[in-house]
Design a protein around this motif. Structure first.
Motif, mmCIF file in Angstrom:
data_model
loop_
_atom_site.group_PDB
_atom_site.id
_atom_site.type_symbol
_atom_site.label_atom_id
_atom_site.label_comp_id
_atom_site.label_asym_id
_atom_site.label_seq_id
_atom_site.Cartn_x
_atom_site.Cartn_y
_atom_site.Cartn_z
ATOM 1 N N SER A 157 1.255 0.896 -9.795
ATOM 2 C CA SER A 157 -0.175 0.637 -9.923
ATOM 3 C C SER A 157 -0.546 0.920 -11.372
ATOM 4 O O SER A 157 -0.027 1.860 -11.979
ATOM 5 N N LYS A 188 -2.864 12.510 -0.562
ATOM 6 C CA LYS A 188 -3.818 11.668 0.164
ATOM 7 C C LYS A 188 -4.879 12.503 0.869
ATOM 8 O O LYS A 188 -6.074 12.157 0.856
ATOM 9 N N SER A 204 -3.822 -0.471 -4.727
ATOM 10 C CA SER A 204 -2.823 -1.500 -4.392
ATOM 11 C C SER A 204 -1.693 -1.434 -5.409
ATOM 12 O O SER A 204 -1.908 -1.114 -6.589
ATOM 13 N N HIS A 215 -6.940 10.537 -7.824
ATOM 14 C CA HIS A 215 -6.887 9.137 -7.419
ATOM 15 C C HIS A 215 -6.876 9.053 -5.890
ATOM 16 O O HIS A 215 -6.173 9.815 -5.222
ATOM 17 N N ASP A 216 -7.633 8.127 -5.361
ATOM 18 C CA ASP A 216 -7.640 7.878 -3.927
ATOM 19 C C ASP A 216 -6.505 6.909 -3.607
ATOM 20 O O ASP A 216 -6.638 5.696 -3.768
ATOM 21 N N SER A 235 -5.226 5.829 -0.927
ATOM 22 C CA SER A 235 -5.420 4.853 0.151
ATOM 23 C C SER A 235 -6.113 3.589 -0.337
ATOM 24 O O SER A 235 -6.050 2.547 0.322
ATOM 25 N N LYS A 236 -6.772 3.655 -1.512
ATOM 26 C CA LYS A 236 -7.492 2.493 -2.029
ATOM 27 C C LYS A 236 -6.756 1.804 -3.175
ATOM 28 O O LYS A 236 -7.258 0.839 -3.739
ATOM 29 N N ASN A 278 0.835 -1.202 0.000
ATOM 30 C CA ASN A 278 0.000 0.000 0.000
ATOM 31 C C ASN A 278 0.873 1.257 0.000
ATOM 32 O O ASN A 278 2.099 1.194 0.058
#
Length: 433
Positions: free
Chosen positions: A125, A73, A99, A93-94, A96-97, A2
């Motif tokens: 990613s 973030k 991977s 883009h989020d 925290s979500k 993450n």
């Protein structure tokens, strides 16, 4: 993996190279791609503004980049306080979500990143290309004073990876972290008629193993380095396909493929062939065959100067006259006469300056009779492209690709223009109409 784990890695680096791709939508700059590499070389910030698309190359510390990610973030935006650029950059883009995938690659094996001298880990990613991106991809990118690119994809590869697009991938990376693995890597592999001389560098080089795998003839060998970071590996015969792996606790850190020339997906960087002319030509004939840097001709033909033109427009190469298509030595009757024919044809029909020289090799044919093989060594032209004038006066440009000569296409000219722009201090490009 993450984003928090990535931030923990980033803070360990003193210097990072940060490359961004931004798309302008009137109200703000939207972040489309971010590429990070650890580096020791610090450069000034560069901004390449094509209007709707902007590329930024910037240098920050790992701690500073971690702070930027924290802003992305929490606020979904950040900015650079530099003399060249201080616009607000939107990140939709989020993080925290998201991977992140991690994989390990040897140098020179991924996206043509030949500038990486060390093995590297890729953390990234990826996402599907959206409609907006497809529209931009189909457009040319041009701006006064900046390099011209036929598509956005070409510009991305150039500004983000220092290379050129090689495939049409339906995925694109939003975030990409390229970390050099400094535990151990191949510093140089010298290939000679006795075998290999391998030099390894890195913090843990002395506790690694070398693993050799080959075909025709087959080779399978494991050699411990101990405290030696340079080792000689004798071989009865050099395999036509030889892979050398640098291993630490069964983890492959670095890989080299023993072959002459540079291949898109074969890590041949730092592999050096001993400059012994007699060995080199025998090795080329017996093990390598024709390719991007070598061509065989049984006797004189007008195709020889065309091949010289193709080599000069590419990376240089050698034409071996006196070798048939099967790689057998047949020799030439009169080497000086051959040289005179080639030079006369070249002076009458070639346009452009090409450095070349003739090397006469005494080799034995299958019956043990000594023959003369003439090697015409052609250097890469300093001023490209080189042209051949045909009987009707038309000029044709050739380039060496995949072991054959082919007329240059539009993308070949674009490639030469980009290289010329990059090396403008020492190279000029002449396009003749």
């Amino acid at each position: 993996m993450n984003i928090e784990q990535i931030q923990q890695r980033l803070v360990k680096f003193r210097s990072l190279e940060l490359r961004l791709e931004l798309h302008s939508n009137f109200s703000a700059m939207e972040l489309m791609r971010i590429v990070v590499r650890n580096t020791d070389s610090l450069k000034e910030t560069e901004v390449y503004n094509y209007g709707q698309v902007i590329f930024i190359q910037h240098h920050v510390s790992g701690e500073h980049l971690s702070q930027i990610i924290e802003q992305m973030k929490k606020q979904g935006r950040f900015s650079f306080e530099t003399p060249d650029f201080c616009e607000i950059i939107e990140c939709k883009h989020d993080l925290s979500k998201i991977s992140f995938d991690e994989r390990k690659l040897s140098s020179g094996q991924w996206n043509g990143i030949q500038s990486n001298k060390l093995p590297c880990q890729i953390i990234q990613s990826s996402q599907e290309i959206d409609h907006k991106f497809n529209q931009l991809t189909d457009r040319s990118i041009n701006k006064s004073g900046l390099l011209y690119f036929p598509t956005l994809r070409d510009a991305e590869f150039y500004y983000l990876y220092d290379t050129f697009a090689e495939n049409n991938n339906t995925l694109r990376s939003f975030f990409q972290l390229i970390i050099f693995d400094e535990r151990a890597w191949f510093e140089r592999i010298l290939v000679n008629k006795y075998g290999l001389q391998v030099s390894v560098a890195g913090e843990e080089a002395g506790v690694c193993e070398l693993k050799l795998f080959g075909k025709r003839p087959g080779i399978a060998r494991v050699v411990a380095l101990s405290k030696n970071t340079m080792i000689d590996i004798p071989l009865d015969a050099l395999s036509a396909e030889l892979y050398v792996y640098l291993s630490l606790n069964n983890e492959v850190l670095d890989t080299r493929y023993i072959a002459e020339g540079v291949f898109a997906f074969a890590p041949t960087a730092d592999v050096v062939f001993e400059q012994d002319e007699q060995f080199n030509i025998e090795g080329v004939i017996m093990l390598r065959g024709e390719g991007i840097h070598h061509d065989y001709k049984q006797a004189y033909t007008d195709k020889i100067p065309i091949t010289m033109c193709a080599f000069a427009n590419a990376e240089g190469g050698s034409v071996f006259v006196g070798i048939d298509d099967d790689g057998k030595v047949v020799g030439v009757v009169n080497g000086d006469d051959l040289r005179l024919k080639v030079e006369n044809w070249w002076e009458d029909n070639a346009i452009g300056k090409v450095d070349r020289r003739y090397v006469f090799h005494p080799l034995f044919d299958e019956k043990g009779i000594e023959r003369t093989v003439v090697e015409i060594r052609v250097e890469e032209a300093k001023t490209k492209p080189i042209a051949i004038r045909k009987n009707n006066g038309q000029e044709t440009y050739y380039m060496r690709r995949d072991g054959s000569n082919r007329p240059m296409r539009r993308d070949d000219f674009v490639h030469l223009i980009q290289l010329s722009s990059r090396n403008s201090d020492s190279t000029s490009l002449i396009i003749r109409k």
